[in-house]
Every structure is written in C-alpha cells, then in structure tokens.
Design an enzyme around this catalytic site. Structure first.
Site, PDB file in Angstrom:
ATOM      1  N   ASP A  92       0.821  -1.207   0.000  1.00 34.77           N
ATOM      2  CA  ASP A  92       0.000   0.000   0.000  1.00 34.77           C
ATOM      3  C   ASP A  92       0.859   1.263   0.000  1.00 34.77           C
ATOM      4  O   ASP A  92       0.652   2.170  -0.786  1.00 34.77           O
ATOM      5  CB  ASP A  92      -0.961   0.001   1.208  1.00 34.77           C
ATOM      6  N   ASP A  95       6.887   3.956   3.291  1.00 35.98           N
ATOM      7  CA  ASP A  95       7.124   5.018   4.271  1.00 35.98           C
ATOM      8  C   ASP A  95       8.626   5.011   4.576  1.00 35.98           C
ATOM      9  O   ASP A  95       9.417   5.532   3.796  1.00 35.98           O
ATOM     10  CB  ASP A  95       6.231   4.727   5.483  1.00 35.98           C
ATOM     11  N   GLY A  97      10.356   2.390   4.392  1.00 36.63           N
ATOM     12  CA  GLY A  97      10.862   1.387   3.449  1.00 36.63           C
ATOM     13  C   GLY A  97      11.314   0.106   4.122  1.00 36.63           C
ATOM     14  O   GLY A  97      11.596  -0.886   3.446  1.00 36.63           O
ATOM     15  N   THR A  99       9.690  -2.186   5.800  1.00 38.83           N
ATOM     16  CA  THR A  99       8.826  -3.353   5.572  1.00 38.83           C
ATOM     17  C   THR A  99       9.179  -4.020   4.245  1.00 38.83           C
ATOM     18  O   THR A  99       9.412  -5.231   4.175  1.00 38.83           O
ATOM     19  CB  THR A  99       7.336  -2.935   5.559  1.00 38.83           C
ATOM     20  N   LEU A 100       9.221  -3.206   3.181  1.00 37.68           N
ATOM     21  CA  LEU A 100       9.462  -3.785   1.867  1.00 37.68           C
ATOM     22  C   LEU A 100      10.864  -4.382   1.771  1.00 37.68           C
ATOM     23  O   LEU A 100      11.061  -5.441   1.166  1.00 37.68           O
ATOM     24  CB  LEU A 100       9.245  -2.709   0.801  1.00 37.68           C
ATOM     25  N   ARG A 157     -10.304   0.987   6.732  1.00 37.34           N
ATOM     26  CA  ARG A 157      -9.784   0.350   5.509  1.00 37.34           C
ATOM     27  C   ARG A 157     -10.794   0.403   4.368  1.00 37.34           C
ATOM     28  O   ARG A 157     -10.442   0.335   3.206  1.00 37.34           O
ATOM     29  CB  ARG A 157      -9.446  -1.120   5.768  1.00 37.34           C
TER      30      ARG A 157
END
Ligand code: IMP
Ligand code: MG
Length: 176
Positions: A92, A95, A97, A99-100, A157
């Site tokens: 989604d 931010d 980064g 997590t990715l 959400r």
C-alpha cells in the site's frame, strides 16, 4: 479527516501503473505477492487491470501501533511457490521502506527469477533505505493516511478514498 486522493484519482493512477507494468513486464506470467493487510484493495484493483497470466499470493507484515511504528513481524505461511518465478510485490505505502526491504530479503532467499515492487503511495522524504520501488502510484507529503485499504488501529480500511488523519482523529496514547 481530509481527502487526499479521491476514488477516481486512485483509479486513474492504477490505470497508468498497469500500463507501465505491461510495458516493462510484457506478457510473461507474474506471481503477484501482496503485503497484507493494507494492500488488499490496491491488489484487487491493480490485478484486474493486468492482462498477463498471473497468480496471487500473500505475505503479512505488521509494524504499526496506532500511528507509531512498532517492531516488524512477517508471516510467510501463505506464500505460493516463488522459486524461479517473476515476482511483483504489491504494497500500500512506502514510508521508511523497512517493511518492503525485509519482505524482499525473505522472498529473495526463496530464489525467484526476478522481483519487482509496486506501491500505491510513497511518503516524500521518509525513506530510511536505499531501495526505490519500481512502480509508484503517487507521492504524498508526510501525513498519516487511511482508507483504500490503509488503517488506523484497524479502522477505515473500507473508505473508497485516501484521507489524511487530522489531530482530532488520533487518540491520545493511554497515560503510563
Ligand atoms: P514502512 O516499513 O515504514 O515503509 O511502512 C510500511 C507499512 O506501514 C505500510 O505497508 C503500511 O501498512 C504502514 N503505514 C505506513 N504509513 C502509513 C500511514 O500513513 N497509514 C497507514 N499505514 C501506514
Ligand atoms: Mg502494510
């Protein structure tokens, strides 16, 4: 809250992203891996604009407590076969980064043939990693956003648009 991106603006952006993805990925089959839970709506809209054969899998990453980052946990139990596949990771928001980067490290260990990343929004000036997502829908200022899959404490959400939370929408943390 204040609407940042309307439902129509989001759809137009996803059409543009899909066109760029087609141009770059061609017709080869893709394994699309969605980072749960925030990417569910983006995933659903994006894959319906993609014409190559594709499989969908999910991985779950959790890092937020309210609007503050907590420690990151990744659950990869529901991943499909990734070895030898061309993988597109869908998230989604980019931010910090972290997590990715962690999701990519885990997936790379599984031996994909290629791996690229698509995010709906990137928060300007927040990144703490060298990774740059391959496909980005929008760049937004550093505000906490909800809707279109993104949550604040699991709420919002289902909003069809993306909105910035305002101070009065944010609960004060419990006194300790
Ligand atoms: P990062 O690891 O800092 O890049 O954060 C990425 C994850 O944090 C995203 O996949 C989102 O789930 C969550 N996140 C970051 N910013 C926001 C926000 O403004 N609203 C809701 N979730 C967010
Ligand atoms: Mg997320």
């Amino acid at each position: 809250m204040r609407v940042l991106l309307s439902a129509d603006e989001i759809q137009a952006s996803i059409e543009r992203l899909a066109a760029v993805i087609h141009e770059r990925e061609g017709k080869k089959p893709l394994t699309v891996i969605a980072v749960m839970t925030g990417s569910i709506i983006f995933l659903a809209d994006l894959i319906r604009k993609l014409e190559m054969p594709l499989r969908v899998g999910v991985i779950q990453a959790r890092s937020y407590l309210g609007t503050e980052r907590g420690s990151l946990t990744i659950n990869s139990d529901m991943l499909p076969e990734v070895a030898g596949q061309d993988v597109l990771v869908v998230d989604d928001i980019f931010d910090t980064g972290h997590t990715l980067v962690e999701v990519l490290a885990l997936l790379k260990d599984l031996g994909p043939r290629s791996i690229r990343t698509a995010v709906l929004v990137l928060k300007q000036g927040k990144q703490r990693v060298t990774l740059v997502p391959d496909y980005v829908g929008f760049e937004i200022p550093d505000v906490f956003v909800v809707g279109y899959g993104l949550d604040y404490n699991d709420a919002y959400r289902n909003l069809p648009f993306l909105a910035a939370l305002e101070p009065q929408d944010i609960e004060a943390p419990p006194a300790s």
